[in-house]
Scaffold this motif. Structure first.
Motif, PDB file in Angstrom:
ATOM      1  N   THR A 115       0.835  -1.190   0.000  1.00 10.03           N
ATOM      2  CA  THR A 115       0.000   0.000   0.000  1.00 10.03           C
ATOM      3  C   THR A 115       0.876   1.248   0.000  1.00 10.03           C
ATOM      4  OG1 THR A 115      -0.158   0.170   2.422  1.00 10.03           O
ATOM      5  CG2 THR A 115      -1.771  -1.227   1.313  1.00 10.03           C
ATOM      6  N   TRP A 125      -2.266  -1.920   9.834  1.00 13.31           N
ATOM      7  CA  TRP A 125      -2.158  -2.298   8.426  1.00 13.31           C
ATOM      8  C   TRP A 125      -1.185  -3.445   8.260  1.00 13.31           C
ATOM      9  CZ3 TRP A 125      -1.414   3.385   6.378  1.00 13.31           C
ATOM     10  CH2 TRP A 125      -2.601   4.099   6.612  1.00 13.31           C
ATOM     11  N   HIS A 129       3.873  -0.638   3.580  1.00  6.34           N
ATOM     12  CA  HIS A 129       3.302   0.661   3.233  1.00  6.34           C
ATOM     13  C   HIS A 129       4.388   1.718   3.053  1.00  6.34           C
ATOM     14  CE1 HIS A 129       0.290   3.907   3.275  1.00  6.34           C
ATOM     15  NE2 HIS A 129       1.104   4.567   4.075  1.00  6.34           N
ATOM     16  N   PHE A 182      -5.348   6.693   0.300  1.00  5.25           N
ATOM     17  CA  PHE A 182      -5.164   5.276   0.621  1.00  5.25           C
ATOM     18  C   PHE A 182      -5.186   4.512  -0.697  1.00  5.25           C
ATOM     19  CE2 PHE A 182      -7.487   7.206   4.177  1.00  5.25           C
ATOM     20  CZ  PHE A 182      -6.626   6.928   5.243  1.00  5.25           C
ATOM     21  N   SER A 183      -4.141   3.761  -0.972  1.00 12.31           N
ATOM     22  CA  SER A 183      -4.064   3.048  -2.250  1.00 12.31           C
ATOM     23  C   SER A 183      -3.364   1.712  -2.067  1.00 12.31           C
ATOM     24  CB  SER A 183      -3.311   3.903  -3.277  1.00 12.31           C
ATOM     25  OG  SER A 183      -3.359   3.317  -4.549  1.00 12.31           O
ATOM     26  N   ILE A 184      -3.882   0.705  -2.784  1.00 13.74           N
ATOM     27  CA  ILE A 184      -3.352  -0.660  -2.688  1.00 13.74           C
ATOM     28  C   ILE A 184      -2.792  -1.056  -4.047  1.00 13.74           C
ATOM     29  CG2 ILE A 184      -3.889  -3.062  -2.117  1.00 13.74           C
ATOM     30  CD1 ILE A 184      -6.352  -1.914  -0.548  1.00 13.74           C
ATOM     31  N   HIS A 204      -7.884   2.106  -5.231  1.00 16.38           N
ATOM     32  CA  HIS A 204      -7.725   3.350  -4.483  1.00 16.38           C
ATOM     33  C   HIS A 204      -9.055   4.023  -4.198  1.00 16.38           C
ATOM     34  CE1 HIS A 204      -8.523   5.813  -8.042  1.00 16.38           C
ATOM     35  NE2 HIS A 204      -7.587   5.162  -8.724  1.00 16.38           N
ATOM     36  N   MET A 226      -7.431  -1.833   4.073  1.00 25.65           N
ATOM     37  CA  MET A 226      -6.085  -1.594   4.628  1.00 25.65           C
ATOM     38  C   MET A 226      -5.958  -2.238   6.011  1.00 25.65           C
ATOM     39  SD  MET A 226      -4.359   0.789   2.512  1.00 25.65           S
ATOM     40  CE  MET A 226      -3.501   2.053   3.397  1.00 25.65           C
TER      41      MET A 226
END
Length: 241
Positions: A115, A125, A129, A182-184, A204, A226
């Protein structure tokens, strides 16, 4: 990808752990053979060995999709959370047929690797990250060895000065503070790095409308992911129609 057309030195234990998790995720991108398949909400999922978490993306109409988090426990798959999300303005296409810059979302099953976002890593999480910092890009330069990689311009290796109108321009992550809060990161084209197939396919936070190939969902849903995704459960995203 969001646009259309992060005294003696002190060792941070959490940072080291996050780095090890990221390395493990990258090494596991190729799919082990023989893990089988399952259909969840009408979407075919090509399982990896040990997978017990899946996010399905089931196209409903236009650029809308039903996005569902699944968890396998005691041999059964259960729906944990569900929402309405968005896909690419160019429609859906087989992953192997995708071309960079077409705004298409790739069909298929991919690992959820790590992430990134505008916040520091939260203790809850599970995935590795990175906090977005000044000069951070997602490389889309087809001539770069770092194609489809997170990289800071100070480290070089890609033409970060190219204008947005250039097909080889890379994405400055700080330009999208809402979507990339927040992005995966998905495993689409990550291991192979096939040039011109596309880079930066994420899961996202929703923007104003369709994406340029990513899958987006409401902020609260991405935060929930997350907090729940765990490397030991080998999480996947499966996109279907």
């Amino acid at each position: 990808m969001t646009h259309p057309h992060p005294k003696a030195p002190i060792v941070d234990g959490r940072a080291v752990a996050a780095g090890l998790l990221l390395l493990a995720g990258l090494l596991l991108v190729p799919a082990p053979a023989g893990a089988g398949t399952v259909t969840l909400d009408g979407v075919r999922v090509d399982l990896r060995s040990g997978t017990r978490q899946v996010v399905t993306v089931n196209h409903t109409s236009g650029t809308y999709a039903r996005v569902t988090l699944w968890r396998k426990s005691d041999g059964r798959w259960s729906n944990v959370a569900r929402t309405t999300g968005r896909t690419g303005y160019g429609g859906l296409v087989a992953g192997a047929d995708r071309r960079q810059g077409t705004g298409t979302t790739p069909l298929g099953t991919y690992r959820l690797l790590s992430t990134f976002g505008t916040h520091a890593r939260d203790a809850n999480w599970g995935l590795a990250h990175r906090k977005i910092r000044s000069g951070d890009f997602w490389v889309q330069d087809n001539r770069s060895d770092y194609y489809n990689r997170y990289r800071n311009k100070d480290h070089g290796g890609f033409r970060w000065r190219l204008p947005a109108s250039d097909p080889n321009s890379s994405e400055r992550l700080s330009d999208y503070p809402k979507q990339y809060e927040f992005s995966i990161v998905t495993g689409f084209n990550y291991a192979a790095q096939v040039r011109h197939r596309g880079s930066g396919i994420f899961l996202h936070v929703n923007g104003r409308g369709a994406t340029a190939g990513c899958v987006s969902a409401p902020r609260r849903f991405i935060i929930r992911l997350m907090n729940r995704l765990e490397p030991r459960l080998v999480p996947l995203i499966a996109i279907g129609r």
